[in-house]
Scaffold this active site. Structure first.
Site, short mmCIF file in Angstrom:
data_model
loop_
_atom_site.label_atom_id
_atom_site.label_comp_id
_atom_site.label_asym_id
_atom_site.label_seq_id
_atom_site.Cartn_x
_atom_site.Cartn_y
_atom_site.Cartn_z
N LEU A 78 0.81 -1.22 0.00
CA LEU A 78 0.00 0.00 0.00
C LEU A 78 0.85 1.27 0.00
CD1 LEU A 78 -2.97 0.86 0.02
CD2 LEU A 78 -2.81 1.03 2.51
N ASP A 79 0.62 2.13 -0.98
CA ASP A 79 1.24 3.46 -1.04
C ASP A 79 2.77 3.41 -1.02
OD1 ASP A 79 -1.33 4.32 -1.02
OD2 ASP A 79 -1.33 4.97 1.07
N ALA A 80 3.36 2.32 -1.51
CA ALA A 80 4.82 2.21 -1.46
C ALA A 80 5.46 2.20 -2.84
CB ALA A 80 5.20 0.94 -0.69
#
Lengths: 291, 291, 291, 291
Positions: free
Chosen positions: C232-234
């Protein structure tokens, strides 16, 4: 809300606070500013108060307004109370570019702008479908071609004024409206007409400013939202912002980046006006209490 | 480093790359730009190459430079090679304000500016101690009062020019130097004199610009670093930036905020010039390849 | 357009430039970058060239592509040519918030985004009318409630994938799409799925980040556009920006300011991707050649 | 100046204004804020008043302070009056980096910071000459190597505390001071110790944050000024700002850009604290009334 403005005087803060306390109103926020560049220096204040517990006996808001009026007379104070329940009515004036129009319509609908938009007015028919998308009335008020220019302009402005009055408009936003209004129109709508225009460092007056800014090799372009006056782009400034430019940006790139800027700067100015956060000083500067 | 600039022509990119490859040089970075607003369009390139493995047989840099010169002739190309080992020499010209002076001295000493500062020159004696703090020579070159104004200015400029030449200066930075140079001086030092001045939206020319910007109620103030020309503040712009202002900012606050801006904008412009990242086009725009 | 990426090697710049010159192509712009943090260091280049005068004899683009492929093999170079005439096809995935959806639709229609938008996909039906305003197909692909969660998610993702394939989509933009995709979906669409999310200084992971940022009293909120990965969001960051916050901003104000930020940051990232200006390095950083 | 903070209560604005009016003091500026996220909501106010015409009969400031104290008791109000004539005394703590040290010394000397700097304290001897340049005392208080680590740290902190007390310091600024203070030291100096540190989107905790931010390919780096607490970098945030980064910026470039950011952000935080413009709420947010 209460927007006093008066010659600076000891006691005015206390007197107003005391009056509101006497009516059992709760001051939620209070901003003040003294403009020392004017002689005598002038005092500005914005008080956001809650009157839901307004004291029985004192009765109603009319009594409160009378009390404020009395106090105002004592301090030679200009004042205005706006009620949040009375939503402002905003007319959008546009020509052919749709970016500011879309932006304000979307923000209004999302609840971000606490106002109604009863009408979109244009000197062209191009953007009627955009107003239509949002269910807003669209008035195409172009120039009559069968009469002379001066008369045509007068007729058009009269038609606009009529639509504004019929729609009971409080605020006129020139959302890339490419006509210059007469002095008469500007004065009649003074303090309630917001315009947006591009700005440059240094400034380029006259035609084709983007081309001239490009030739000059500026590294920054700006936009300014201001109250419209008959003197072009010279009214009290509400908000400004800029975006960066490099040698790679063509005139078209500058125009594109300028659009984003215009949308943001105009939306902020409109929002502050709608929330009664902008005051104009006697010398034409604005006091903007940002939220 | 290699800074060709020539009428746009197919093949120039390939020819230069091939030439450097032939000498076994490694291209570390290459930036190019075609200015389409000039006719014929003009091509600009900056190549950062490493010549540590320069091929035996081809011998030395002199041979490389000759080869570039030959190629340049073919493409009607202006060019320059700067060697990182030859540190530029920068003179700082100041008057009474010390913020830009301190800033550049500190940055140079920290290694942030890849150059030497052999001398600080001033028309006043006030800032001698600042130069002294950093062990830099200080030349106070004021006006002689026993001769007429025009002659005094000529004498002063001649004295400055002499100091610049004796110190073998490559770059002149007007770090809040409050004198206007003659056309002759500007032309002699064209393209190697950087000035910083405040800028506004809209622009305020003439005296007391901060006072006038304050009266106008601007929400933004700016600063511009540019190459000095004899036309005041009209030279090619290297860098600009702005800071926000509110109604609360007095003229003094604006001046204070302007100081931070001037320091940052000037430092960036100087850094890019020192690192050979700025080119001036024939129409007076700059190409700035930011690092 | 041509996007080579290879282990750093002397001669690659020259070889490519020579090849294009041989085909009588004109290099309009060329950007390059060497990532020294990887061993061996890796070379990235973007060449924008014009092939309208491609040499007779060499024939056509297929021959050019073959020649590039040969050269690429020699330098172990990854490469891709994009043709401006082949407009990319972008699908927008949304949930209930409309600000990014409106923004991208308006920009595409104004010509600012050089791509087509064949379809808007959502896990809710709320925004169908917005797609309708712009005449874009809308697919509501929610979860089936009659099967278990895992199966429902699989079915939904399969349905989305099918729509993407039928619409022949090149680019998937998660324009505030509030579902997390499976690892499988992310891998299948790797490098062509752009997401936008809010970011904070410091970061607040987990639920209700705006509330936690408000409690912490941050003075800045940010937004990040990145390529989606299953973590997530990386994923690789394409663009970030921030806006200022004061103690006066409520959580609602932060959300409102965040919306403007998300629109701008996502629009920039999408534009750069559409214009083939973003490359991902082997270690997951992006090279963004801003226009 | 007067900084009340109390549970929100009707009448407190009026009562304070009335009291000051009764003493014939002139309110120059007044800011207030109600934090609704705490229950009961809490009221904060900053009043800047002029007491040069303080009424005869009421006598002197001691009487005024007594009156404020009485009123404060009634409203359960915390309060403080600062007199502009009593300049604050600021100690600068540094290690080896000089950019923040130079910056604050220059600003103080230019009159931009309304405070005195009696002493610079360091755990290294490197920056003694910088303090010397400005005629400020320098105390090198390193660790004793002949005792164990815990005892050495205690001794060092005790020595620092002694210097702070002897110099009668009001404000401690950690201007890139690379030591972590004990909980005891932090608590003793709570609310008067300002620290600056870099911040990232997303955040990188632990060692070498610039390296990790570079690996992650962030497009923005930030700096945060906050009141120091024993929990590292977790104290109330006073100010934050950011600067842009591209793929071209090396770790060294990021560090260089970070220095400019740290200087600006720390200087703003220090200025607001010195001008009594920062309040900390019971939940650890700050109220910053920017000038």
């Amino acid at each position: 809300m209460d927007m006093p403005q008066c010659p600076d005087a000891k006691g005015v803060v206390a007197a107003l606070a005391q009056l509101l306390f006497g009516f059992n109103c709760n001051i939620l926020q209070s901003d003040q500013f003294s403009d020392e560049t004017i002689a005598p220096s002038r005092f500005f204040q914005r008080i956001h108060f809650d009157f839901k517990d307004i004291s029985v006996g004192t009765g109603n808001l009319a009594v409160l307004e009378t009390a404020v009026a009395d106090l105002a007379k004592r301090y030679q104070m200009d004042w205005k109370i706006s009620y949040r329940t009375q939503r402002k009515r905003m007319a959008l004036l546009v020509s052919k570019m749709d970016h500011c129009l879309f932006d304000l319509l979307i923000r209004q609908r999302s609840g971000e702008l606490h106002c109604d938009i009863p009408v979109v007015i244009s000197n062209h028919s191009d953007l009627g479908h955009v107003a239509g998308m949002f269910g807003v009335d669209f008035e195409h008020l172009g120039f009559r071609r069968d009469i002379d220019k001066v008369a045509a302009k007068q007729q058009q402005e009269a038609a606009i004024q009529r639509v504004l009055e019929e729609a009971n408009v409080d605020l006129i936003v020139l959302a890339r409206y490419m006509q210059i209004f007469s002095e008469e129109f500007c004065e009649k709508n003074w303090g309630r007409t917001i315009n947006i225009h591009h700005s440059f460092l240094p400034a380029f007056e006259g035609a084709k400013p983007y081309h001239r800014a490009h030739e000059r090799g500026v590294k920054i372009i700006g936009a300014t939202a201001h109250y419209a006056t008959s003197e072009l782009d010279a009214g009290p400034i509400i908000e400004q912002d800029i975006t960066r430019i490099t040698h790679r940006d063509s005139v078209q790139d500058m125009v594109r980046k300028g659009r984003d800027l215009e949308r943001l700067v105009l939306a902020r100015a409109v929002r502050w006006h709608v929330n009664d956060r902008v005051l104009v000083t006697p010398t034409g500067r604005t006091v903007v209490w940002q939220d």
